[in-house]
Design an enzyme around this catalytic site. Sequence first.
Site, PDB file in Angstrom:
ATOM      1  N   ARG A   1      -0.777  -8.398  13.439  1.00 54.97           N
ATOM      2  CA  ARG A   1      -1.301  -7.443  12.452  1.00 54.97           C
ATOM      3  C   ARG A   1      -2.122  -8.173  11.394  1.00 54.97           C
ATOM      4  O   ARG A   1      -3.158  -7.684  10.940  1.00 54.97           O
ATOM      5  CB  ARG A   1      -0.150  -6.667  11.810  1.00 54.97           C
ATOM      6  CG  ARG A   1       0.386  -5.580  12.756  1.00 54.97           C
ATOM      7  CD  ARG A   1       1.795  -5.143  12.433  1.00 54.97           C
ATOM      8  NE  ARG A   1       1.974  -4.639  11.087  1.00 54.97           N
ATOM      9  CZ  ARG A   1       3.164  -4.447  10.522  1.00 54.97           C
ATOM     10  NH1 ARG A   1       4.269  -4.717  11.182  1.00 54.97           N
ATOM     11  NH2 ARG A   1       3.235  -3.984   9.293  1.00 54.97           N
TER      12      ARG A   1
ATOM     13  N   LYS B   1       0.842  -1.213   0.000  1.00 54.86           N
ATOM     14  CA  LYS B   1       0.000   0.000   0.000  1.00 54.86           C
ATOM     15  C   LYS B   1       0.874   1.260   0.000  1.00 54.86           C
ATOM     16  O   LYS B   1       0.686   2.155  -0.817  1.00 54.86           O
ATOM     17  CB  LYS B   1      -0.919   0.020   1.239  1.00 54.86           C
ATOM     18  CG  LYS B   1      -1.812  -1.210   1.381  1.00 54.86           C
ATOM     19  CD  LYS B   1      -2.691  -1.118   2.613  1.00 54.86           C
ATOM     20  CE  LYS B   1      -1.947  -1.144   3.939  1.00 54.86           C
ATOM     21  NZ  LYS B   1      -1.322  -2.441   4.289  1.00 54.86           N
TER      22      LYS B   1
ATOM     23  N   ARG C   1      12.039  -4.684   5.253  1.00 50.64           N
ATOM     24  CA  ARG C   1      11.722  -3.296   4.862  1.00 50.64           C
ATOM     25  C   ARG C   1      12.539  -2.272   5.657  1.00 50.64           C
ATOM     26  O   ARG C   1      12.763  -2.420   6.837  1.00 50.64           O
ATOM     27  CB  ARG C   1      10.238  -3.054   5.119  1.00 50.64           C
ATOM     28  CG  ARG C   1       9.847  -1.591   5.030  1.00 50.64           C
ATOM     29  CD  ARG C   1       8.378  -1.374   5.072  1.00 50.64           C
ATOM     30  NE  ARG C   1       7.746  -1.984   6.225  1.00 50.64           N
ATOM     31  CZ  ARG C   1       6.443  -2.095   6.370  1.00 50.64           C
ATOM     32  NH1 ARG C   1       5.634  -1.683   5.415  1.00 50.64           N
ATOM     33  NH2 ARG C   1       5.941  -2.628   7.443  1.00 50.64           N
TER      34      ARG C   1
ATOM     35  N   ARG D   1      -9.992   0.673   8.250  1.00 51.90           N
ATOM     36  CA  ARG D   1      -9.581  -0.674   8.634  1.00 51.90           C
ATOM     37  C   ARG D   1     -10.636  -1.402   9.418  1.00 51.90           C
ATOM     38  O   ARG D   1     -10.404  -2.547   9.818  1.00 51.90           O
ATOM     39  CB  ARG D   1      -8.361  -0.550   9.546  1.00 51.90           C
ATOM     40  CG  ARG D   1      -7.028  -0.736   8.895  1.00 51.90           C
ATOM     41  CD  ARG D   1      -6.037  -0.346   9.968  1.00 51.90           C
ATOM     42  NE  ARG D   1      -4.851  -1.120   9.928  1.00 51.90           N
ATOM     43  CZ  ARG D   1      -3.738  -0.731   9.326  1.00 51.90           C
ATOM     44  NH1 ARG D   1      -3.691   0.382   8.669  1.00 51.90           N
ATOM     45  NH2 ARG D   1      -2.666  -1.478   9.391  1.00 51.90           N
TER      46      ARG D   1
ATOM     47  N   ARG E   1      10.983  -0.049  11.188  1.00 56.32           N
ATOM     48  CA  ARG E   1       9.848   0.109  12.095  1.00 56.32           C
ATOM     49  C   ARG E   1       9.919  -0.888  13.246  1.00 56.32           C
ATOM     50  O   ARG E   1      10.268  -2.040  13.047  1.00 56.32           O
ATOM     51  CB  ARG E   1       8.545  -0.078  11.311  1.00 56.32           C
ATOM     52  CG  ARG E   1       8.075   1.196  10.656  1.00 56.32           C
ATOM     53  CD  ARG E   1       6.973   0.980   9.672  1.00 56.32           C
ATOM     54  NE  ARG E   1       5.842   0.192  10.157  1.00 56.32           N
ATOM     55  CZ  ARG E   1       4.755  -0.070   9.453  1.00 56.32           C
ATOM     56  NH1 ARG E   1       4.645   0.416   8.230  1.00 56.32           N
ATOM     57  NH2 ARG E   1       3.787  -0.794   9.946  1.00 56.32           N
TER      58      ARG E   1
HETATM   59  P1  AP5 Z   1       4.828  -1.638   1.889  1.00 57.88           P
HETATM   60  O1  AP5 Z   1       4.412  -0.869   0.693  1.00 57.88           O
HETATM   61  O2  AP5 Z   1       5.623  -0.917   2.932  1.00 57.88           O
HETATM   62  O3  AP5 Z   1       3.551  -2.380   2.522  1.00 57.88           O
HETATM   63  P2  AP5 Z   1       2.236  -1.812   3.218  1.00 57.88           P
HETATM   64  O4  AP5 Z   1       1.067  -2.440   2.558  1.00 57.88           O
HETATM   65  O5  AP5 Z   1       2.283  -0.308   3.280  1.00 57.88           O
HETATM   66  O6  AP5 Z   1       2.402  -2.492   4.640  1.00 57.88           O
HETATM   67  P3  AP5 Z   1       2.379  -1.895   6.107  1.00 57.88           P
HETATM   68  O7  AP5 Z   1       3.184  -2.844   6.947  1.00 57.88           O
HETATM   69  O8  AP5 Z   1       2.792  -0.458   6.128  1.00 57.88           O
HETATM   70  O9  AP5 Z   1       0.894  -2.035   6.448  1.00 57.88           O
HETATM   71  P4  AP5 Z   1       0.239  -2.007   7.797  1.00 57.88           P
HETATM   72  O10 AP5 Z   1      -1.156  -1.885   7.382  1.00 57.88           O
HETATM   73  O11 AP5 Z   1       0.561  -3.144   8.698  1.00 57.88           O
HETATM   74  O12 AP5 Z   1       0.944  -0.763   8.549  1.00 57.88           O
HETATM   75  P5  AP5 Z   1       0.438   0.726   8.838  1.00 57.88           P
HETATM   76  O13 AP5 Z   1       1.618   1.607   8.847  1.00 57.88           O
HETATM   77  O14 AP5 Z   1      -0.707   1.059   8.000  1.00 57.88           O
HETATM   78  O15 AP5 Z   1       5.644  -2.914   1.386  1.00 57.88           O
HETATM   79  C1  AP5 Z   1       6.303  -3.767   2.308  1.00 57.88           C
HETATM   80  C2  AP5 Z   1       7.694  -4.162   1.776  1.00 57.88           C
HETATM   81  O16 AP5 Z   1       7.539  -4.991   0.636  1.00 57.88           O
HETATM   82  C3  AP5 Z   1       8.536  -2.952   1.334  1.00 57.88           C
HETATM   83  O17 AP5 Z   1       9.850  -3.117   1.789  1.00 57.88           O
HETATM   84  C4  AP5 Z   1       8.468  -2.964  -0.195  1.00 57.88           C
HETATM   85  O18 AP5 Z   1       9.681  -2.537  -0.753  1.00 57.88           O
HETATM   86  C5  AP5 Z   1       8.180  -4.447  -0.503  1.00 57.88           C
HETATM   87  N1  AP5 Z   1       7.270  -4.579  -1.642  1.00 57.88           N
HETATM   88  C6  AP5 Z   1       6.140  -3.850  -1.902  1.00 57.88           C
HETATM   89  N2  AP5 Z   1       5.557  -4.276  -3.050  1.00 57.88           N
HETATM   90  C7  AP5 Z   1       6.314  -5.286  -3.521  1.00 57.88           C
HETATM   91  C8  AP5 Z   1       6.230  -6.139  -4.693  1.00 57.88           C
HETATM   92  N3  AP5 Z   1       5.247  -6.009  -5.592  1.00 57.88           N
HETATM   93  N4  AP5 Z   1       7.196  -7.072  -4.861  1.00 57.88           N
HETATM   94  C9  AP5 Z   1       8.221  -7.217  -3.946  1.00 57.88           C
HETATM   95  N5  AP5 Z   1       8.350  -6.435  -2.840  1.00 57.88           N
HETATM   96  C10 AP5 Z   1       7.411  -5.487  -2.618  1.00 57.88           C
HETATM   97  O19 AP5 Z   1      -0.096   0.558  10.339  1.00 57.88           O
HETATM   98  C11 AP5 Z   1       0.785   0.323  11.417  1.00 57.88           C
HETATM   99  C12 AP5 Z   1       0.009   0.275  12.721  1.00 57.88           C
HETATM  100  O20 AP5 Z   1      -0.621   1.545  12.964  1.00 57.88           O
HETATM  101  C13 AP5 Z   1      -1.151  -0.745  12.765  1.00 57.88           C
HETATM  102  O21 AP5 Z   1      -0.698  -2.023  13.139  1.00 57.88           O
HETATM  103  C14 AP5 Z   1      -2.065  -0.098  13.818  1.00 57.88           C
HETATM  104  O22 AP5 Z   1      -1.597  -0.322  15.118  1.00 57.88           O
HETATM  105  C15 AP5 Z   1      -1.926   1.388  13.510  1.00 57.88           C
HETATM  106  N6  AP5 Z   1      -2.915   1.866  12.509  1.00 57.88           N
HETATM  107  C16 AP5 Z   1      -2.642   2.393  11.277  1.00 57.88           C
HETATM  108  N7  AP5 Z   1      -3.773   2.737  10.630  1.00 57.88           N
HETATM  109  C17 AP5 Z   1      -4.796   2.399  11.468  1.00 57.88           C
HETATM  110  C18 AP5 Z   1      -6.221   2.471  11.355  1.00 57.88           C
HETATM  111  N8  AP5 Z   1      -6.814   2.955  10.229  1.00 57.88           N
HETATM  112  N9  AP5 Z   1      -6.951   2.022  12.397  1.00 57.88           N
HETATM  113  C19 AP5 Z   1      -6.386   1.553  13.519  1.00 57.88           C
HETATM  114  N10 AP5 Z   1      -5.054   1.431  13.690  1.00 57.88           N
HETATM  115  C20 AP5 Z   1      -4.261   1.862  12.672  1.00 57.88           C
HETATM  116 MG    MG Z   2       2.488   1.085   4.835  1.00 53.77          MG
END
Ligand code: AP5
Ligand code: MG
Length: 215
Positions: free
Chosen positions: A172, A13, A127, A88, A161
């Site tokens: 997660r 994402k 990552r 979410r 992270r």
């Molecule tokens: P990346 O693009 O970083 O993945 P992502 O989908 O953004 O994954 P996240 O881990 O950021 O998602 P998340 O939902 O757990 O975390 P968030 O920060 O939202 O890609 C990952 C890796 O893979 C990278 O290194 C990239 O290079 C590689 N990659 C990407 N595409 C690829 C491909 N096609 N091929 C090969 N490699 C690839 O949330 C964190 C925390 O915040 C949550 O756990 C929660 O506690 C809180 N939080 C955030 N939003 C909310 C909400 N709306 N409600 C409640 N709590 C929330």
């Molecule tokens: Mg992300």
Amino acid sequence: MNIILLGPPGAGKGTQAQRLVERCGMRQLSTGDMLRAAVKAGTPVGIKAKAVMERGELVSDEIVSALIGEELDSMGDDAGAIFDGYPRTAAQAEALEGILGSRGRSLDYVIEIDVDEDALVERITGRFSCATCGKGYHDTFEQPRMPGVCDKCGGTEFKRRKDDNAETVRTRLEEYRAKTAPILPIYDARGIVRKVNGMADMDDVTEAIEKILAG
Ligand code: AP5
Ligand code: MG
């Protein structure tokens, strides 16, 4: 245009949102990034969110919906919005309708990034990102062109992270399955879900999303 990028942790994402920002001039609204900034700054929201995020659980709906409203207010009315990691839960999906409606916006597409769960732990534990500009990288899949130097801003400091470890990823993923995946049918019923293959090469995923946005 207002779009949601939906998919489990590590689906890509953030990676795809950053690319769309560069290519289409849209704005990325990542609740994860906003919460991490709040934790770093030690704000009241950050103090509440810190331990919850480190466990891999979800922060309260009220907190994240308020962050999204504030972020939308800080951007121009005609800038497109990419929601990354929000909504979410069903409550957040409902809140988003009100947040968008009261600002004269509506959702165009929900892009579902479809991935094989087995690949996610490797993606997440490998990552890292630039400490200066936030550009994302991966130990195996996307290294900076010059080792130790950010492609985008030339920065030389990188960070990882705290929640990017195998154990937290499991929580997660469970949260995603239990609370986030069930909101897809709400959007499916409206005919706005478009699925892309998140296991494809990053450039191919970007191309698939751009095709959808072009209509
Ligand atoms: P990346 O693009 O970083 O993945 P992502 O989908 O953004 O994954 P996240 O881990 O950021 O998602 P998340 O939902 O757990 O975390 P968030 O920060 O939202 O890609 C990952 C890796 O893979 C990278 O290194 C990239 O290079 C590689 N990659 C990407 N595409 C690829 C491909 N096609 N091929 C090969 N490699 C690839 O949330 C964190 C925390 O915040 C949550 O756990 C929660 O506690 C809180 N939080 C955030 N939003 C909310 C909400 N709306 N409600 C409640 N709590 C929330
Ligand atoms: Mg992300």
